[in-house]
Structure formats: structure tokens, C-alpha cells
Write a protein that holds these residues in place. Structure first.
Motif, short mmCIF file in Angstrom:
data_model
loop_
_atom_site.label_atom_id
_atom_site.label_comp_id
_atom_site.label_asym_id
_atom_site.label_seq_id
_atom_site.Cartn_x
_atom_site.Cartn_y
_atom_site.Cartn_z
N ARG B 242 0.62 -1.16 0.07
CA ARG B 242 -0.02 0.14 0.13
C ARG B 242 0.87 1.07 -0.04
O ARG B 242 0.52 2.10 -0.89
N GLU B 243 1.98 1.22 0.79
CA GLU B 243 2.76 2.47 0.99
C GLU B 243 3.46 2.88 -0.31
O GLU B 243 3.83 3.92 -0.64
N ASN B 244 3.62 1.74 -1.26
CA ASN B 244 4.36 1.93 -2.41
C ASN B 244 3.36 1.95 -3.68
O ASN B 244 3.72 1.81 -4.96
N ARG B 245 2.20 2.24 -3.43
CA ARG B 245 0.98 2.29 -4.43
C ARG B 245 1.02 0.98 -5.38
O ARG B 245 0.90 1.03 -6.59
N LEU B 246 1.57 -0.15 -4.70
CA LEU B 246 1.27 -1.42 -5.50
C LEU B 246 0.00 -2.00 -5.18
O LEU B 246 -0.45 -1.96 -4.26
N VAL B 247 -0.54 -2.64 -6.25
CA VAL B 247 -1.69 -3.39 -6.08
C VAL B 247 -1.39 -4.72 -6.44
O VAL B 247 -0.86 -5.10 -7.50
N LEU B 248 -2.01 -5.66 -5.55
CA LEU B 248 -1.73 -7.12 -5.88
C LEU B 248 -2.69 -7.35 -6.97
O LEU B 248 -3.75 -7.09 -7.26
N PRO B 249 -2.18 -8.35 -7.88
CA PRO B 249 -2.70 -8.83 -8.98
C PRO B 249 -4.16 -9.60 -8.58
O PRO B 249 -4.19 -9.97 -7.47
N VAL B 250 -5.15 -9.51 -9.40
CA VAL B 250 -6.30 -10.00 -9.05
C VAL B 250 -6.32 -11.36 -8.58
O VAL B 250 -7.09 -11.71 -7.58
N VAL B 251 -5.56 -12.47 -9.07
CA VAL B 251 -5.55 -13.70 -8.61
C VAL B 251 -5.08 -13.93 -7.18
O VAL B 251 -5.73 -14.31 -6.33
N GLN B 252 -3.97 -13.04 -6.82
CA GLN B 252 -3.31 -13.01 -5.67
C GLN B 252 -4.36 -12.36 -4.65
O GLN B 252 -4.33 -12.67 -3.43
N ARG B 253 -4.95 -11.28 -5.04
CA ARG B 253 -6.01 -10.72 -4.20
C ARG B 253 -7.25 -11.68 -3.71
O ARG B 253 -7.56 -11.69 -2.57
N LEU B 254 -7.53 -12.37 -4.72
CA LEU B 254 -8.61 -13.06 -4.35
C LEU B 254 -8.16 -14.28 -3.28
O LEU B 254 -8.72 -14.50 -2.39
#
Lengths: 271, 286
Positions: B242-254
Motif C-alpha cells: 500500500r505504501e508503495n502504491r502497488l496493487v496485488l494482481p487479481v488472482v493473488q488478491r482473491l
């Protein structure tokens, strides 16, 4: 407004050895107040298609209708005000000393008084979450900020349809998410948005309908679920996961956006 | 422990070492890179992520000598790119974002040969190298095609072949898929995958999912190297992301939301399988 393309064909360089039929009979409607996603591989005709929406390109054959009226009979300047087109990497066209001056360039051509121009500029920047950028130089902004400034210039014309060609290309993921929220905000403000994107995951989050193009033809058009579950190999990650589970778990349904997919997967675990 | 950069002065066994590197663009108040140190060992596959303006592109330009650090030192195969840029470019090749910009010649094979023409490679060896490079990216039969008629993915593979023909030990990939559509992206990533272990790779991208198989991931933000971690550790560190404005890819977020290990489930197939296994075992329902 309701924009309709009827059996549009478009041929680049007709009658030369370089002749290419980029659109081979495309029929498509942009309904008022919707987000229409346009997807398809490189060379499928996406950019050619959207340039017909405000007659930057005139169909070789077929028709473009605005609320049922032949668009070629309308004043071009008026058509282009009503259908705003934002090209890929629009920030390359920023030129003025301040963001405010840059955004004001187009509405100033509308013979509005200066007060009205200024109001529109500030409003457009505000809608895009870029109000604080007005006095800054467009060249000192981050990639995401530059792009907002460039889109604000089109928005200041108060278009009824805003066409965005790959609006998030090259932006970092968090900025990309901010842009998706902006697109939904524009729709909620009553503007139709045509979103051309090769990022299926982002189309999955915001589109009300999706049109898939292939080699200049409409391969499928409909709700995101209708289009993406036809061919899960060309679908967002959510659909790819759900479709792999559908055979043994049909109760999963056809979720597309992330939230819906997560709910459907959680329901499976409880089963 | 030795400082990175130290035992690498002569010859050096490191592929790349950056030791306390800082750089500011003229007229800019903020340094583009400040005090960045890291090493690449031969054969490593290392990712670089971070927000726009974080310093990723500056780093790439320092590695091939397009820019010279204000302080600190960069060594590529033991050489300083700011003083020996042409030598360094034989050892380190860069694949850029937009394949359109790089293709110059009328036919694919000429394009692949272009980089070799300045190196004084004998004619016959040049032919062999070009043929090998074209084979390595799966473009046999494309030798006499015009680059303009190729898809984005194919063009990027031609550009990659041009780099491989020079036979550098180190490849820097600067957002190599960002201009490609979904199938072009998959296609290019597949060929990059085959280079693992043969080459040292530094892969700059906005897409974390392209890096789940890498050895390490560097995070650059505001010009600083804020993390140098394995994908497992980075993908499971929500605060750092979050601190580095990175977003987990959809598969990993699920996966994360479902309580499954995100770094182990790389593809939709792997995630679907894990979900099935769990529902069928029935032991962890709810």
C-alpha cells in the motif's frame, strides 16, 4: 444522447497496394449514461472504431446516427463537442504554461465569456480530482496528473459521450484504480463513457456492457458476463477462475467484477 | 559483511552492482535516485516495481550509461557504464516499452542483425547469431517479413531477438509488455521465461503478476530503494504494498481474501485448483 453505428465499414488507403479493411461491418450502440467497454487485440479495429464516433473518420460505407439523425448532417464542431475523444497518451498534447490555460484552450473556441470558461475549467479539474493543479505547469506533473489535465480539456467541452482510448496505459496500478473510480464518477454525473482498453481486468470492474472486436468485426456484444463467459481464455482473471470452477460448482454463477467474484467464491466455501 | 560494490572492482563476479548511487535531473529539486545500493548475481531474475516517478527509468538509464550518477558507482560486468558505455552495451541489453520505436530495418532478419553490425562480428558468425536469436524467440519463417506487418507481440519478440543476437549476459526489460494486448503480453512473457537461468535479468514492470516467479523484487519509491524482497514476502506484506502504491494482481488478491497463500497461487488455474481442493476436503468450510 444515443449514438448508433450501423454496418460501418472502413478501408484505409483504398485502391492502393496498402489497402486495409479495418472495419468490416460494425453495428453498435452507445446508450445514454452507460460505460461501454471496447476490447480486442492489437489491430482488431478499436481505435478506428472510436474515431467514427465523432466522425474524425467517415465510414467508407454504413451510417453513424446521433439520436436517430445522420451524423454527417450535423455541424462537425458541434458533434465533436458532444462526443469528446481522448486519444492514447493525451498528455503528449499538453502545451500551455499552466494547467488552467491548457484546459481552457478548447472551451475558449466556443465563444463563451471568460468567466464561463474559467468556471468550466475549474469544474472539469475538480471532477477529475485535479483541482489543486490549476496553477501548475503541466510539465512538472506526474504521469497520472498530466493525464487528468489532458482529459479535463475534453471534459470542459461538456461532452455527452466521453471516449477514452487506453486511458490507463503506462500508469502505475494505484493510479489506474483511481482512474476507474473517475470513470464511474463521470457515468454517475450522466456522461456516457466509451472505454477502450486491453486490460480486461479493468473493463471487468467498470463496464455496463462490453463489445469485443476481432479483425474489424463485432465478435460479441452484451453484458460483461455474456461476453466474457463466451470465451474464458480471453477474459479477465476473475472470469477465468470462476469458469474453471463452474463445471463442478455450477452454483458459482457468472460473476465478473472482483467483489461479486469474491462473494461467489466465499459462498462455495460455506457450501 | 562487505559493502555491495566492494569486491567487484576488477573483473568482479557480480553481474550488476550499484553502490550508494544518487542522481538528480538538472533543475529538479527532488533527486530521481538517492543512495541506492543493490547487486545482481549472475543468473538471477530480479523485478523492479514502484510508482510512476519512483526512479525505475532513471535506474535503467544509469545501467547503460545514458546517465551518469552524481555520486556512488554503477558497475556492469565489472565495468563503469558512464566511462565505457559501448563496452557495457555488449554485456547488457535493454528491451524497451514500445517495440515500434526500436524497429528500423526493412526485414525482420536485418533488424535482428542491426545491433551486431556495429560490433565488427564476422559475416558468417553474424548469420549464425541472427538465426539462433530468431529461433530463440520462436520466429523462424519470419526472416523476410516486414516488421510493420507484425503484431505488437511479434514486434517485441523481434526486438528481443535483436538483443539476444548481441549475446549480452544481462538483459534489462523496461516494461516490455505495457504496450501489448493480453495475448501479446502472454506471448512475450513466455519467451522471457525461457531465458531464466541463461541470463541475468532485471525486469521493470507495473504488473506484479509478471514477477511472481522472480528471485527477488526491488521496490523503488521517491528515488529510494525501499525494499529488496522475495516475491513471497512482498506479496504478503499488505502495508508495504500500500505504501508503495502497488496493487496485488487479481488472482493473488482473491487468494488473500480467501485465506489462501497468495505467492504460491500464481495463475487462475492454480487458484481454482486450490479452491476446489479446499471445498472438497470440506474441513475448512466457512
Amino acid at each position: 444522447m444515443r449514438l448508433e453505428l450501423r454496418d460501418v465499414r472502413y478501408v484505409y488507403a483504398p485502391g492502393t497496394p496498402f489497402e486495409v479493411e479495418a472495419l468490416r461491418g460494425v453495428s453498435l450502440v452507445v446508450e445514454p449514461g452507460e460505460v461501454l467497454g471496447i476490447v480486442g487485440g492489437t489491430g482488431s479495429g478499436k481505435s478506428t472504431l472510436v474515431q467514427h464516433m465523432n466522425l474524425l473518420l467517415t465510414p467508407t460505407s454504413g451510417e453513424v446516427l446521433v439520436d436517430g439523425v445522420d451524423a454527417t448532417t450535423l455541424k462537425k464542431s458541434e458533434l465533436r463537442r458532444r462526443v469528446g475523444l481522448v486519444f492514447q497518451f493525451p498528455e503528449s498534447a499538453l502545451f500551455a504554461a499552466t494547467v488552467e490555460e491548457d484546459v481552457a484552450f478548447a472551451p475558449r473556441q466556443l465563444a463563451l465569456d471568460e468567466k464561463e470558461v474559467r468556471e468550466r475549467v475549474l469544474e472539469s479539474l475538480r471532477v477529475l480530482g485535479a483541482g489543486e493543479l490549476a496553477a501548475r505547469s503541466p510539465f512538472a506533473l506526474s504521469g497520472g496528473e498530466k493525464r487528468r489535465a489532458a482529459i479535463a480539456g475534453v471534459l470542459a467541452m461538456r461532452p455527452e459521450i466521453l471516449v477514452l482510448d487506453e486511458p490507463t496505459a503506462g500508469l502505475d496500478p494505484a493510479t489506474r484504480e483511481d482512474f476507474l473510480a473517475l470513470i464511474l464518477g463521470l457515468r454517475n454525473a450522466g456522461i456516457s463513457v466509451v472505454l477502450v482498453s486491453h486490460d480486461l481486468d479493468e473493463v471487468a470492474e467498470v463496464a455496463d456492457r462490453v463489445c469485443a472486436l476481432q479483425e474489424g468485426r463485432v465478435l460479441a456484444v452484451g453484458t460483461p458476463a455474456e461476453v466474457f463467459y463466451r470465451d474464458p481464455s480471453q477474459a479477465p482473471a476473475t472470469v477465468r477462475v470462476a469458469s474453471l470452477l463452474r463445471e463442478s460448482k455450477p452454483e458459482i454463477g457468472a460473476p465478473v467484477p472482483f467483489g461479486e467474484t469474491l462473494d461467489a467464491l466465499r459462498a462455495l466455501r460455506g457450501a | 559483511m562487505k559493502h555491495p560494490g566492494e569486491g567487484t572492482r576488477v573483473g568482479g563476479s557480480l553481474a550488476v552492482s550499484c553502490y550508494r548511487v544518487s542522481f538528480s535531473y538538472p533543475g529538479s529539486e527532488q533527486p530521481a535516485l538517492s543512495d541506492v545500493s543493490f547487486e545482481l548475481r549472475p543468473g538471477e531474475y530480479v523485478g523492479v516495481v514502484g510508482p510512476n516517478g519512483g526512479g525505475k527509468s532513471t535506474l535503467v538509464r544509469l545501467l547503460n550509461g545514458l546517465l551518469k550518477p552524481d555520486s556512488g558507482r554503477v558497475l556492469v560486468s565489472g565495468r563503469d557504464p558512464s566511462t565505457e558505455p559501448f563496452e557495457v552495451r555488449k554485456h547488457l541489453g535493454i528491451l524497451f516499452q514500445d517495440p515500434e520505436n526500436g524497429l528500423v530495418a526493412p526485414f525482420v532478419e536485418d533488424d535482428v542483425a542491426f545491433g551486431l553490425e556495429n560490433l565488427g562480428v564476422p559475416r558468417q558468425e553474424m548469420r549464425d547469431r541472427v538465426a539462433r536469436a530468431i529461433r530463440a524467440v520462436g520466429l523462424e519463417g519470419y526472416e523476410r517479413r516486414e516488421p510493420g506487418t507484425l503484431s505488437g507481440g511479434e514486434k517485441q519478440r523481434v526486438a528481443l531477438a535483436g538483443l539476444l543476437a548481441v549475446e549480452p549476459e544481462i538483459l534489462v526489460l523496461d516494461e516490455p509488455t505495457s504496450m501489448l494486448d493480453a495475448s501479446g503480453r502472454r506471448e512475450v512473457l513466455e519467451y522471457l521465461e525461457t531465458l531464466r537461468a541463461e541470463k541475468t535479468v532485471l525486469h521493470v514492470t507495473h504488473h506484479l503478476e509478471e514477477l511472481v516467479r522472480s528471485d527477488r523484487i526491488l521496490v523503488l519509491n521517491g528515488g529510494e530503494l525501499v525494499a529488496d524482497k522475495t516475491p513471497e514476502r512482498l506479496l504478503s506484506d499488505a502495508d508495504l504494498l500500500r505504501e508503495n502504491r502497488l496493487v496485488l494482481p487479481v488472482v493473488q488478491r482473491l487468494a488473500l481474501e480467501l485465506g489462501l497463500p497468495p505467492a504460491k497461487l500464481r495463475t487462475p488455474e492454480e487458484l481454482a485448483e486450490a479452491i476446489l481442493a479446499r471445498t472438497e476436503s470440506g474441513t475448512r468450510a466457512g
